[in-house]
Scaffold this active site. Structure first.
Site, PDB file in Angstrom:
ATOM      1  N   TYR A 152      41.522  39.566  32.133  1.00 58.91           N
ATOM      2  CA  TYR A 152      41.637  39.660  33.595  1.00 58.91           C
ATOM      3  C   TYR A 152      42.450  38.484  34.158  1.00 58.91           C
ATOM      4  O   TYR A 152      43.365  38.657  34.955  1.00 58.91           O
ATOM      5  CB  TYR A 152      40.221  39.685  34.165  1.00 58.91           C
ATOM      6  CG  TYR A 152      40.105  39.695  35.668  1.00 58.91           C
ATOM      7  CD1 TYR A 152      40.224  40.888  36.377  1.00 58.91           C
ATOM      8  CD2 TYR A 152      39.837  38.527  36.372  1.00 58.91           C
ATOM      9  CE1 TYR A 152      40.079  40.901  37.759  1.00 58.91           C
ATOM     10  CE2 TYR A 152      39.690  38.522  37.735  1.00 58.91           C
ATOM     11  CZ  TYR A 152      39.822  39.714  38.427  1.00 58.91           C
ATOM     12  OH  TYR A 152      39.686  39.711  39.796  1.00 58.91           O
ATOM     13  N   LYS A 162      45.957  38.617  36.148  1.00 59.53           N
ATOM     14  CA  LYS A 162      45.994  38.164  37.541  1.00 59.53           C
ATOM     15  C   LYS A 162      47.059  37.085  37.747  1.00 59.53           C
ATOM     16  O   LYS A 162      47.581  36.928  38.852  1.00 59.53           O
ATOM     17  CB  LYS A 162      44.614  37.634  37.959  1.00 59.53           C
ATOM     18  CG  LYS A 162      43.604  38.742  38.217  1.00 59.53           C
ATOM     19  CD  LYS A 162      44.153  39.740  39.199  1.00 59.53           C
ATOM     20  CE  LYS A 162      43.148  40.506  39.986  1.00 59.53           C
ATOM     21  NZ  LYS A 162      43.777  41.594  40.778  1.00 59.53           N
TER      22      LYS A 162
END
Ligand code: NAD
Length: 303
Positions: free
Chosen positions: A165, A169
């Protein structure tokens, strides 16, 4: 100055719940026609339900606003194109794209499958690329566009168990760093939101005492501003949490300058590292290029 979106069309991906829902409600309340995109899956991206987007559309319409639902996933190029097509087929224009859709598949790196890396990247990073790529020619042609991407502190500072993640991001920050350069002459401004709010994604993560203040609707003013005509910045990362707003920038230390005509040994680097990493007098990244030129000039290089 009043911020309005009359006659403007905005897309919010992942607008069926959490932050995206609040972004969509705020944009619509200010006059935007909104594509509420959401396939309605679970927090890990599995499953789906059209009702999730439909309910937000119904809420916007009940309040007198205009909205249309789209159930496509951002994680596939064709499907993402369909989201942009919904705006064009319904209203014939597109002014703002809020890339908000996201999932979580947390595990320590040791246990993280490559599939979970790939899927996370596909939703957060490539999903942003697919939607932005499909919106870009429309915005370029009209010489107007506002693109917001959604980054996270899990990337900028890290968070245990979120290697897939956090990396995805950070990738969207790299994307807007380049798009700000390529878009500004067409009045396409590209900025990032780094939110923190209580949603199903952060249900078990926020400290109890803070949860009450971490309202998702307190992130949306920053997002809607970056999606508006009033926005006059590009390539910025705006952090928003519990009514607090700030800008995130990268800084570079002053470092050391060796003579570039002489070899630099490993020992020289080893000895200099405390000074290299000393952040006293650090400057925002970008300004240091001028610094480098000054330092080389001081050494009698560059004329
Ligand atoms: P959420 O789970 O409530 O909302 C995410 C929405 O995205 C869901 O409605 C989901 O159905 C949708 N979605 C998932 N996969 C999709 C896909 N392939 N295509 C289209 N839509 C899809 O979570 P949230 O907290 O509101 O997260 C919104 C965004 O903010 C995400 O990008 C998330 O990573 C980011 N973010 C949230 C926080 C926070 O504190 N909540 C912090 C940093 C970043």
């Amino acid at each position: 100055m009043t911020v309005r979106f009359d006659d403007r069309v905005a897309i919010v991906t992942g607008a069926g719940a959490g932050l995206g829902k609040q972004h969509a409600l705020l944009l619509a309340s200010r006059g935007a026609k909104v594509v509420v995109n959401d396939p309605g899956g679970a927090v890990d991206g599995k499953g789906g339900a059209n009702a999730v987007a439909d309910e937000v559309v119904a809420e916007i319409r009940a309040a007198g606003g205009e909205a249309v639902a789209n159930y496509n996933s951002v994680a596939d190029a064709k499907s993402a194109q369909g989201i942009i097509d919904t705006a064009m087929n319904t209203w014939g224009r597109l002014d703002a794209l809020v890339n908000n859709a996201g999932i979580l598949r947390d595990k320590a790196f040791q246990n993280m499958s490559l599939e979970d890396f790939e899927f996370c990247s596909q939703v957060h990073y490539m999903g942003t690329v697919y939607c932005t790529k499909a919106a870009w020619p429309i915005m370029r042609e009209r010489r107007y566009g506002r693109i917001v991407v959604t980054t996270s502190g899990s990337g900028t500072i890290g968070n245990f168990g979120q290697s897939n993640y956090g990396a995805a991001k950070m990738a969207v920050n790299g994307l807007i760093n380049v798009l700000r350069l390529e878009g500004s002459r067409y009045n396409i401004l590209c900025n990032a939101i780094s939110p923190s709010a209580r949603t199903r994604m952060t249900e078990d993560l926020l400290p109890e005492a803070m949860r009450v203040y971490m309202k998702p609707e307190l992130v949306s003013p920053a997002v809607a501003w970056m999606a508006s005509e009033n926005c006059n910045v590009t390539g910025q990362i705006v952090a928003a949490a519990a009514g607090g707003y700030s800008v995130v920038q990268y800084f570079q230390s002053e470092g050391v300058q060796f003579d570039p005509d002489q070899p630099v040994t490993l020992e020289m680097f080893d000895e200099a590292f405390p000074k290299i990493s000393d952040m006293t007098g650090a400057a925002p990244l970008g300004r240091n290029r001028t610094r480098l030129e000054e330092r080389l000039r001081a050494l009698g290089r560059l004329g």
